[in-house]
Scaffold this motif. Structure first.
Motif, mmCIF file in Angstrom:
data_model
loop_
_atom_site.group_PDB
_atom_site.id
_atom_site.type_symbol
_atom_site.label_atom_id
_atom_site.label_comp_id
_atom_site.label_asym_id
_atom_site.label_seq_id
_atom_site.Cartn_x
_atom_site.Cartn_y
_atom_site.Cartn_z
ATOM 1 N N MET A 263 0.066 -2.283 -12.463
ATOM 2 C CA MET A 263 -0.952 -1.292 -11.986
ATOM 3 C C MET A 263 -1.374 -0.415 -13.259
ATOM 4 S SD MET A 263 1.265 1.761 -10.101
ATOM 5 C CE MET A 263 -0.291 2.687 -9.649
ATOM 6 N N HIS B 113 -6.393 -0.969 -7.205
ATOM 7 C CA HIS B 113 -5.933 -1.161 -5.958
ATOM 8 C C HIS B 113 -4.767 -2.330 -5.676
ATOM 9 C CE1 HIS B 113 -8.824 -4.109 -4.622
ATOM 10 N NE2 HIS B 113 -9.610 -3.180 -5.452
ATOM 11 N N PRO B 114 -3.926 -2.413 -4.553
ATOM 12 C CA PRO B 114 -2.944 -3.397 -4.605
ATOM 13 C C PRO B 114 -3.501 -4.734 -4.835
ATOM 14 C CG PRO B 114 -2.450 -1.732 -2.979
ATOM 15 C CD PRO B 114 -4.008 -1.223 -3.519
ATOM 16 N N LEU C 137 4.378 0.260 -11.774
ATOM 17 C CA LEU C 137 4.520 -0.823 -10.498
ATOM 18 C C LEU C 137 4.097 -2.186 -10.753
ATOM 19 C CD1 LEU C 137 5.390 -0.889 -7.467
ATOM 20 C CD2 LEU C 137 2.957 -0.461 -6.784
ATOM 21 N N SER D 193 9.108 -2.230 -8.331
ATOM 22 C CA SER D 193 8.984 -1.018 -7.988
ATOM 23 C C SER D 193 9.572 -0.223 -9.350
ATOM 24 C CB SER D 193 9.558 -0.040 -6.968
ATOM 25 O OG SER D 193 10.725 -0.252 -6.811
ATOM 26 N N SER E 11 4.007 5.510 -5.914
ATOM 27 C CA SER E 11 3.685 5.315 -7.297
ATOM 28 C C SER E 11 2.686 5.927 -7.916
ATOM 29 C CB SER E 11 3.853 3.739 -7.802
ATOM 30 O OG SER E 11 4.928 3.213 -7.029
ATOM 31 N N THR E 12 1.826 6.081 -7.467
ATOM 32 C CA THR E 12 0.416 7.054 -7.996
ATOM 33 C C THR E 12 0.693 8.478 -7.721
ATOM 34 O OG1 THR E 12 -0.972 5.180 -7.090
ATOM 35 C CG2 THR E 12 -1.808 7.587 -7.530
ATOM 36 N N GLU F 182 0.761 -1.043 0.079
ATOM 37 C CA GLU F 182 -0.040 0.014 0.156
ATOM 38 C C GLU F 182 0.971 1.185 -0.043
ATOM 39 O OE1 GLU F 182 -2.777 0.019 3.032
ATOM 40 O OE2 GLU F 182 -4.025 -1.506 2.224
ATOM 41 N N CYS G 208 3.747 -6.510 -10.332
ATOM 42 C CA CYS G 208 3.697 -7.481 -8.864
ATOM 43 C C CYS G 208 3.814 -8.915 -9.735
ATOM 44 C CB CYS G 208 2.202 -7.626 -8.435
ATOM 45 S SG CYS G 208 2.034 -8.868 -7.145
ATOM 46 N N TRP H 290 2.184 1.524 -3.561
ATOM 47 C CA TRP H 290 1.399 2.145 -4.446
ATOM 48 C C TRP H 290 0.844 3.514 -4.171
ATOM 49 C CZ3 TRP H 290 -1.895 -0.926 -7.923
ATOM 50 C CH2 TRP H 290 -2.695 -0.311 -8.346
#
Length: 817
Positions: free
Chosen positions: A460, A466-467, A366, A422, A359-360, A353, A368, A356
């Motif tokens: 993302m 959201h994550p 980003l 990241s 990065s936003t 979180e 995963c 996230w």
């Protein structure tokens, strides 16, 4: 009387000196002291005769020039001669040496003078040739210089000087045998001796006139030794070695004529003493200051106590700093999976979180990755859980060592790992995932067969809001990688919506569609569980253990997003206990019927807290229904039954009951896992879903060493919780906040008792008694230091045990390699 006799003697000596000086001046005025230097006058006459003979010889030979040179040489070598002139008998000036013409006095020379002298010069026939005129310096002396250099004056001066010297020596000898304290009336001395503090009466030179009995005892000297002693010569040392040595205040009191403020001074000796000194000048009738009255209050005991408090505070600061470092290590351990050393799920969600949001905010990509080991269940079944654990450990180490510094790895499930990358998008993430896949198959084998992994990738940028949505996308891509034959990488960008997945080829069911619920921020969940832990640490630990069991069971029965919501539900299923009174929540024995009714309120309160905080119907439904009975007749009549109960609630109910059975309580000992399994089977069909009960038992039995590590995790949390509470307790002592201190001590004792750390609980009880009885600060600090030392030892033992375990695992890995 002694002072009067001394004054009379001094007056006689001064009078004799005055008479001698008067006689000397009278003798000088009557001419008894000559006013010229006879010896120098005779020297001048002899010199003039020599010049007359030499000049007459040179005149007969008509050597005027040579005469001039000889006279010039004589004048230059004789400081007594100021000028010289050679003159013929007719008055003609032959030669002049110096400024003779300007200063020559003919009248004084004609009448005879010892300054202006005329030396006649004769020719060969004794006829007058001329003369040599010599001007000498003034021979007569005047003023003080004449008196001082005159032998008669020196003789007269020696007599009064000798009289004064003899008088001084006599008085000095007589005064050495006198006792200055006798000048103080006996009644005053007696009154001063009754004082408990030391007191000195000093004269204008800082010598001791009187020392009272208290100061004599403190100094260790005899009264006769102190009498007449310069007080500054006593072995004083600064009470504070950090302060520079300055002028003693009794000297300042004499010099400035003002009382001096209090200051600390120590007296060295066999038994050093520390005094609080005050000085005030003593003014005589004549208006000038004749001495000082100095008081010495013995504060040795107070100073020793102050030093002891300072030492205790330094020790407290040192212990608190070490506990703070231990807490940092424990926080790091609390964020790690005990087996692999990777982040655990809860730490992963918090970090994800945060990353996230960053990065936003900055517009960075980003990504995963979810990685699942292929056929890992068969490895456990064929080679045993110990071998499986060593492979998981190697996988965790390899992934952590391979990713970049800003990336982080999490053990997401039994054989699943999740990695957040990241500032890279899914194209680079796919390349990274493929490199990790090859590293695993190339470096980790079992009986010369490579261990492989399937990997799903998402970013993302692929639409996750959201994550957890991105994790769900990566999980769907993982299913695709499994469907396509395992040991490969799949990206969510390449997943087709209409792709059919052969569920027989994968170890989990087909993932559900994206959950329509809103995102649940994990940091808010963490805040709530921390608040619960502050009220009741045992309940918070129970919630965490239940969450771990739910994740392990639900991992193969639910999708990633559903399992995530189940984990949060397990963490918050007892959150309503925040509103239960301490008298009920923390009661050490069994609850009464009325107390159970109060405790029952927490169910409704917990549902309301979760519903208002997260607005997630799925999450609220799990928590609301987890007390429902599978066969009906649950805690509340309006609860669902059978398969209508959400699967998450059915799993949570079983995990909650299992942990309650095996956990120790103050009023009973926890039962074994086998006894808990038997109880679950006995209630299956009535209270629990029978299928999930069997699946739960199978999952728990397969966890192996993970359950042992969970036990260590409880100790880890206890050690960290105690350390954090100790930090707050130390701050309360620093702030002298007795109310907060009492509350913190009570909470710390409960934490220590719940964690079976009985030594700390006993130490806390002693400190509670001291604080409650308003004991001295030194006693409170001493007990606090004992408590901190126990806490440090407890943390250190745990950390050393963890380090030993890590070393053993590393040695096993090396030997296998």
């Amino acid at each position: 009387m002694t002072r009067l006799r001394i004054s009379a003697t001094l007056r006689v000596a001064i009078g004799l000196a005055f008479v001698s000086t008067t006689l000397l001046l009278v003798a000088y005025s009557l001419g008894m002291i000559p006013d010229i230097d006879r010896e120098k006058l005779r020297s001048r006459l002899a010199q003039c005769e020599t010049i007359a003979i030499s000049a007459s010889v040179q005149a007969r030979q008509d050597e005027t020039y040579r005469m001039e040179q000889v006279l010039r040489a004589i004048a230059e070598r004789n400081d007594d001669i100021q000028s010289v002139a050679i003159r013929r008998h007719n008055g003609f000036l032959v030669a002049e040496i110096g400024d003779h013409q300007q200063h020559w006095n003919r009248e004084d020379a004609r009448h005879g003078s010892n300054t202006y002298v005329v030396v006649p010069v004769l020719a060969s026939n004794h006829e007058p040739w001329g003369s040599i005129e010599i001007r000498f310096r003034e021979l007569t002396r005047t003023g003080l210089n004449r008196l001082i250099r005159d032998p008669c004056f020196q003789l007269f001066l020696a007599f009064p000087a000798a009289m004064v010297l003899l008088t001084f020596l006599y008085l000095r000898k007589m005064l050495s045998h006198t006792d200055p304290s006798k000048a103080v009336p006996s009644r005053v001395r007696s009154a001063l001796d009754t004082l408990t503090g030391g007191l000195l009466v000093l004269d204008a030179k800082g010598k001791i006139v009187l020392a009272n009995r208290a100061f004599v005892r403190a100094s260790g000297l005899e009264p006769k030794e102190l009498s007449g002693m310069v007080v500054s010569n006593l072995p004083w040392v600064s009470a504070d070695p950090a302060l520079p040595h300055a002028e003693y205040d009794w000297l300042k009191a004499i010099r400035e004529g003002q009382p001096q403020p209090s200051f600390m001074l120590a007296l060295d000796g066999e038994t050093p003493r520390t005094f609080l000194v005050n000085c005030a000048p003593i003014q005589g009738d004549e208006g000038y200051y004749r001495g000082v009255l100095a008081s010495f209050e013995d504060v040795t005991a107070l100073k020793e106590k102050e030093l002891e408090l300072k030492r205790m505070l330094e020790e407290l600061t040192h212990s608190r700093e070490e506990i703070r470092r231990h807490n940092e290590q424990l926080r790091e351990l609390a964020m790690r999976d005990p087996l692999t050393g990777c982040l655990n799920r809860r730490a992963f969600f918090e970090r994800f979180e945060q990353e996230w949001s960053r990065s936003t905010r900055h517009g960075h990509p980003l990504s995963c990755i979810i990685l699942d080991l292929d056929y890992f269940k068969s490895i456990n079944d064929q080679y045993g859980h110990a071998t499986g654990d060593r492979i998981l450990k190697k996988i965790g180490t390899l992934l952590s060592d391979t990713v970049r510094g800003g990336d982080f790895v999490c053990r997401y499930g039994g054989e699943e790992f999740c990695i957040v990358l990241s500032e890279i998008d899914y194209h680079e993430a796919v390349a990274t995932a493929d490199r990790l896949r090859k590293e695993i198959s190339d470096n980790i084998t079992i009986e010369n067969r490579p261990v492989t992994a399937s990997i799903g990738v998402s970013s993302m940028s692929l639409g996750g809001e959201h994550p957890q949505a991105v994790v769900e996308q990566a999980d769907k891509a993982l299913y695709v990688a499994k469907h396509l034959g395992r040991d490969q990488v799949a990206c969510f960008a390449d997943v087709s919506d209409d792709l059919e997945i052969d569920e027989s080829q994968i170890s989990r069911i087909k993932p559900a569609e994206q959950d329509a619920d809103v995102a649940i921020p994990f940091h808010a969940v963490t805040a709530l569980i921390s608040a619960l832990g502050y009220r009741d640490a045992a309940t918070a630990d129970h919630s965490r253990r239940v969450a771990d069991l739910c994740v392990a069971v639900g991992n193969r029965l639910m999708s990633v997003s559903e399992c995530y919501i189940l984990e949060i539900a397990a963490l918050l299923h007892d959150i309503g206990k925040i509103g239960v009174p301490d008298s009920v929540l923390l009661k050490p024995g069994p609850l009464t019927r009325d107390e159970w009714e109060i405790m029952g309120i927490h169910d409704t309160m917990g549902v309301e807290i979760v519903d208002s905080a997260f607005n997630s119907p799925t999450l609220t439904s799990i928590i609301e229904s987890h007390h429902a009975f599978y066969g009906g007749k649950g805690r509340h009549e309006d609860l669902p039954t059978g398969k209508d109960i959400p699967m998450g609630a059915r799993i949570l109910s079983i995990a909650d009951t299992y942990d309650a059975i095996i956990s120790d309580r103050v009023y009973r000992k926890g039962r074994t896992a086998e006894e808990a399994f038997a109880e679950l089977r006995r209630c299956a069909g009535d209270q629990f879903d029978p299928d999930i009960v069997e699946h739960f038992i199978e999952t728990v039995q397969s966890l192996g060493s993970d359950l042992e590590d969970a036990g260590v995790d409880v100790n880890k949390k206890t050690a960290l919780r105690i350390g954090l509470q100790i930090e707050r307790l130390s701050q309360a002592i620093d702030n002298k906040d007795s109310e907060s201190l009492q509350a913190l001590l009570g909470r710390l004792k409960m934490t220590a008792q719940a964690g079976d750390v009985h030594d700390i609980a006993t130490s806390v009880s002693s400190l509670e008694s001291a604080v409650g009885s308003d004991a001295e600060m030194s006693e409170i600090l001493g007990l606090t230091n004992e408590l901190l030392n126990l806490c440090r030892s407890t943390q250190r033992v745990f950390l050393d045990r963890q380090e030993d375990k890590k070393t053993r695992l590393e040695s096993i890995n090396v030997s296998e390699t």
